[in-house]
Scaffold this motif. Structure first.
Motif, PDB file in Angstrom:
ATOM      1  N   ASN A 288      17.532  15.992   3.094  1.00 35.96           N
ATOM      2  CA  ASN A 288      18.874  15.624   2.658  1.00 35.96           C
ATOM      3  C   ASN A 288      19.921  16.098   3.647  1.00 35.96           C
ATOM      4  OD1 ASN A 288      17.968  14.381   0.343  1.00 35.96           O
ATOM      5  ND2 ASN A 288      18.080  16.227  -0.914  1.00 35.96           N
ATOM      6  N   GLU A 289      19.661  17.273   4.281  1.00 37.78           N
ATOM      7  CA  GLU A 289      20.614  17.811   5.242  1.00 37.78           C
ATOM      8  C   GLU A 289      20.668  16.956   6.500  1.00 37.78           C
ATOM      9  OE1 GLU A 289      20.112  22.528   3.968  1.00 37.78           O
ATOM     10  OE2 GLU A 289      19.409  21.807   5.914  1.00 37.78           O
ATOM     11  N   LYS A 290      19.670  16.113   6.703  1.00 45.37           N
ATOM     12  CA  LYS A 290      19.615  15.308   7.911  1.00 45.37           C
ATOM     13  C   LYS A 290      20.143  13.889   7.708  1.00 45.37           C
ATOM     14  CE  LYS A 290      15.819  17.654  10.331  1.00 45.37           C
ATOM     15  NZ  LYS A 290      14.476  17.479  10.936  1.00 45.37           N
ATOM     16  N   ASN A 291      20.707  13.620   6.561  1.00 46.47           N
ATOM     17  CA  ASN A 291      21.258  12.287   6.331  1.00 46.47           C
ATOM     18  C   ASN A 291      22.364  12.008   7.341  1.00 46.47           C
ATOM     19  OD1 ASN A 291      19.563  11.713   4.229  1.00 46.47           O
ATOM     20  ND2 ASN A 291      20.989  12.350   2.636  1.00 46.47           N
ATOM     21  N   TYR A 292      22.251  10.889   8.037  1.00 46.15           N
ATOM     22  CA  TYR A 292      23.238  10.522   9.054  1.00 46.15           C
ATOM     23  C   TYR A 292      24.323   9.667   8.401  1.00 46.15           C
ATOM     24  CZ  TYR A 292      24.980   9.251  13.701  1.00 46.15           C
ATOM     25  OH  TYR A 292      25.757   9.096  14.819  1.00 46.15           O
ATOM     26  N   ASP A 293      25.567   9.895   8.784  1.00 45.45           N
ATOM     27  CA  ASP A 293      26.687   9.158   8.201  1.00 45.45           C
ATOM     28  C   ASP A 293      26.862   7.824   8.943  1.00 45.45           C
ATOM     29  OD1 ASP A 293      28.962   8.236   7.015  1.00 45.45           O
ATOM     30  OD2 ASP A 293      30.247   9.896   7.627  1.00 45.45           O
ATOM     31  N   TYR A 294      26.490   6.740   8.271  1.00 41.74           N
ATOM     32  CA  TYR A 294      26.574   5.404   8.873  1.00 41.74           C
ATOM     33  C   TYR A 294      27.779   4.604   8.366  1.00 41.74           C
ATOM     34  CZ  TYR A 294      21.901   5.949  10.847  1.00 41.74           C
ATOM     35  OH  TYR A 294      20.818   6.380  11.568  1.00 41.74           O
ATOM     36  N   ALA A 295      28.732   5.269   7.724  1.00 42.60           N
ATOM     37  CA  ALA A 295      29.860   4.552   7.125  1.00 42.60           C
ATOM     38  C   ALA A 295      30.632   3.745   8.176  1.00 42.60           C
ATOM     39  CB  ALA A 295      30.784   5.543   6.420  1.00 42.60           C
ATOM     40  N   ALA A 296      30.946   4.370   9.296  1.00 44.47           N
ATOM     41  CA  ALA A 296      31.715   3.686  10.341  1.00 44.47           C
ATOM     42  C   ALA A 296      30.907   2.549  10.950  1.00 44.47           C
ATOM     43  CB  ALA A 296      32.130   4.680  11.425  1.00 44.47           C
ATOM     44  N   PHE A 297      29.600   2.760  11.118  1.00 47.84           N
ATOM     45  CA  PHE A 297      28.721   1.737  11.685  1.00 47.84           C
ATOM     46  C   PHE A 297      28.677   0.520  10.766  1.00 47.84           C
ATOM     47  CE2 PHE A 297      25.138   1.670  14.906  1.00 47.84           C
ATOM     48  CZ  PHE A 297      24.939   0.306  14.831  1.00 47.84           C
ATOM     49  N   LYS A 298      28.507   0.752   9.473  1.00 47.88           N
ATOM     50  CA  LYS A 298      28.411  -0.339   8.515  1.00 47.88           C
ATOM     51  C   LYS A 298      29.725  -1.102   8.408  1.00 47.88           C
ATOM     52  CE  LYS A 298      24.768   1.786   5.717  1.00 47.88           C
ATOM     53  NZ  LYS A 298      24.414   2.374   4.395  1.00 47.88           N
ATOM     54  N   GLU A 299      30.822  -0.389   8.563  1.00 42.04           N
ATOM     55  CA  GLU A 299      32.124  -1.054   8.512  1.00 42.04           C
ATOM     56  C   GLU A 299      32.363  -1.893   9.765  1.00 42.04           C
ATOM     57  OE1 GLU A 299      36.886   0.064   8.029  1.00 42.04           O
ATOM     58  OE2 GLU A 299      35.354   1.621   7.891  1.00 42.04           O
TER      59      GLU A 299
ATOM     60  N   VAL B  63      34.354   5.770  17.089  1.00 34.35           N
ATOM     61  CA  VAL B  63      32.963   6.086  17.438  1.00 34.35           C
ATOM     62  C   VAL B  63      32.110   5.794  16.204  1.00 34.35           C
ATOM     63  CG1 VAL B  63      31.348   7.877  18.133  1.00 34.35           C
ATOM     64  CG2 VAL B  63      33.661   7.848  19.088  1.00 34.35           C
ATOM     65  N   ILE B  64      31.189   4.850  16.332  1.00 35.83           N
ATOM     66  CA  ILE B  64      30.406   4.440  15.164  1.00 35.83           C
ATOM     67  C   ILE B  64      28.982   4.997  15.177  1.00 35.83           C
ATOM     68  CG2 ILE B  64      31.764   2.358  14.822  1.00 35.83           C
ATOM     69  CD1 ILE B  64      29.572   0.750  16.144  1.00 35.83           C
ATOM     70  N   TRP B  65      28.567   5.548  16.322  1.00 39.09           N
ATOM     71  CA  TRP B  65      27.219   6.136  16.388  1.00 39.09           C
ATOM     72  C   TRP B  65      27.077   6.963  17.649  1.00 39.09           C
ATOM     73  CZ3 TRP B  65      23.227   5.346  19.997  1.00 39.09           C
ATOM     74  CH2 TRP B  65      21.990   5.895  19.644  1.00 39.09           C
ATOM     75  N   THR B  66      26.369   8.082  17.549  1.00 41.89           N
ATOM     76  CA  THR B  66      26.005   8.889  18.711  1.00 41.89           C
ATOM     77  C   THR B  66      24.528   9.265  18.595  1.00 41.89           C
ATOM     78  OG1 THR B  66      26.627  10.972  17.624  1.00 41.89           O
ATOM     79  CG2 THR B  66      28.324   9.874  18.965  1.00 41.89           C
ATOM     80  N   GLY B  67      23.884   9.464  19.722  1.00 41.12           N
ATOM     81  CA  GLY B  67      22.474   9.830  19.697  1.00 41.12           C
ATOM     82  C   GLY B  67      22.036  10.436  21.012  1.00 41.12           C
ATOM     83  N   THR B  68      20.894  11.075  20.985  1.00 42.52           N
ATOM     84  CA  THR B  68      20.309  11.650  22.183  1.00 42.52           C
ATOM     85  C   THR B  68      18.792  11.552  22.099  1.00 42.52           C
ATOM     86  OG1 THR B  68      20.204  13.632  23.604  1.00 42.52           O
ATOM     87  CG2 THR B  68      20.242  13.980  21.220  1.00 42.52           C
ATOM     88  N   ALA B  69      18.138  11.435  23.241  1.00 45.87           N
ATOM     89  CA  ALA B  69      16.676  11.331  23.260  1.00 45.87           C
ATOM     90  C   ALA B  69      16.151  11.745  24.629  1.00 45.87           C
ATOM     91  CB  ALA B  69      16.227   9.910  22.931  1.00 45.87           C
ATOM     92  N   SER B  70      14.913  12.229  24.633  1.00 42.77           N
ATOM     93  CA  SER B  70      14.255  12.636  25.870  1.00 42.77           C
ATOM     94  C   SER B  70      12.845  12.072  25.917  1.00 42.77           C
ATOM     95  CB  SER B  70      14.187  14.168  25.981  1.00 42.77           C
ATOM     96  OG  SER B  70      15.472  14.738  26.082  1.00 42.77           O
ATOM     97  N   ALA B  71      12.322  11.953  27.116  1.00 49.39           N
ATOM     98  CA  ALA B  71      10.921  11.568  27.311  1.00 49.39           C
ATOM     99  C   ALA B  71      10.411  12.274  28.550  1.00 49.39           C
ATOM    100  CB  ALA B  71      10.777  10.059  27.461  1.00 49.39           C
ATOM    101  N   SER B  72       9.128  12.601  28.542  1.00 57.42           N
ATOM    102  CA  SER B  72       8.545  13.358  29.642  1.00 57.42           C
ATOM    103  C   SER B  72       7.133  12.882  29.922  1.00 57.42           C
ATOM    104  CB  SER B  72       8.539  14.850  29.301  1.00 57.42           C
ATOM    105  OG  SER B  72       7.755  15.578  30.222  1.00 57.42           O
ATOM    106  N   SER B  73       6.783  12.885  31.194  1.00 59.35           N
ATOM    107  CA  SER B  73       5.427  12.490  31.575  1.00 59.35           C
ATOM    108  C   SER B  73       4.407  13.555  31.206  1.00 59.35           C
ATOM    109  CB  SER B  73       5.363  12.231  33.085  1.00 59.35           C
ATOM    110  OG  SER B  73       5.659  13.422  33.802  1.00 59.35           O
ATOM    111  N   SER B  74       4.850  14.761  30.922  1.00 53.59           N
ATOM    112  CA  SER B  74       3.939  15.855  30.619  1.00 53.59           C
ATOM    113  C   SER B  74       3.545  15.911  29.149  1.00 53.59           C
ATOM    114  CB  SER B  74       4.568  17.193  31.018  1.00 53.59           C
ATOM    115  OG  SER B  74       5.700  17.470  30.218  1.00 53.59           O
TER     116      SER B  74
END
Length: 219
Positions: free
Chosen positions: A24-35, A147-158
């Motif tokens: 529940n603590e990880k619920n992302y706020d998509y209100a601006a995105f949906k609007e 700002v309607i969404w922000t995110g971050t991600a990583s990938a590694s060959s290891s």
């Protein structure tokens, strides 16, 4: 036996409640995105805070596919980048500084995607070579500047690499891998994986973007 069973049930229930609270603590706020309901996205040349000078274009080449698969029309990045060049804009920071009103007048997008590269390239470590890409993203409504969404991600060959227990062999393998990855710029393919993770839609990824109107499962 009954007491042990009761204690086990109690422990499992407590664990379930903890997991539920964490979710529940990880619920992302998509209100601006949906609007906003964007259907078209203008991708700007990513700013680069890595040590690789070719990072921006390597990442840019991998962004269209995951966004299109998520259900959005993506302005052709080569054509839009050429428009910026024709107007004297070749540096990502300068492109990001262009006012939204000017981008809206020129391209008419629903949203603008700002990307930043914090890590890109192959690094030699003690017994392995690691090609890593880390991306930050911000999606802005081109009409309201929200700002309607922000995110971050990583990938590694290891991520799937395992040491064979032979120190000399591991050192040689790491050196050869680094040379090979540098020559063929493996960072580009790792960028594709990072981009796929970044734009994995919700609810597959709890804080991913929402599916666009052209997705196969769009409602």
């Amino acid at each position: 036996m009954n007491n042990k069973f009761t204690a086990l049930i109690t422990m499992l229930f407590a664990l379930f409640m903890l997991v539920g609270c964490a979710t529940n603590e990880k619920n992302y706020d998509y209100a601006a995105f949906k609007e906003s309901k964007p259907s078209s996205i203008l991708v700007l040349l990513p700013t680069n805070h890595s040590n690789e000078i070719n990072a921006s274009y390597g990442v840019l080449s991998q962004i269209t596919l995951p966004l299109a698969e998520a259900g959005y029309y993506v302005f052709p990045v080569n054509l839009t980048n050429e428009v910026f060049k024709q107007n004297g804009l070749t540096i990502a920071d300068d492109i990001h500084a262009v006012p939204l009103t000017k981008l809206q007048q020129t391209f008419h997008p629903d949203a603008v995607l700002y990307l930043n590269i914090t890590n890109y390239g192959t690094n030699y470590q003690i017994i392995k070579s690691d090609t890593r890409v880390t991306l930050e993203a911000k999606l802005v409504d081109a009409r309201t500047a929200s700002v309607i969404w922000t995110g971050t991600a990583s990938a590694s060959s290891s991520e799937n690499q395992q040491s064979n227990g032979n120190l000399i062999g591991s050192l040689l393998t790491a050196a050869i891998t680094q040379i090979s990855d540098t020559v063929r710029d493996r960072s580009v393919s790792i960028s594709g994986l990072a981009a796929a993770r970044l734009f994995t839609p919700h609810p597959i990824k709890y804080d991913g973007i929402l599916y666009g109107p052209y997705a196969n499962n769009a409602k």
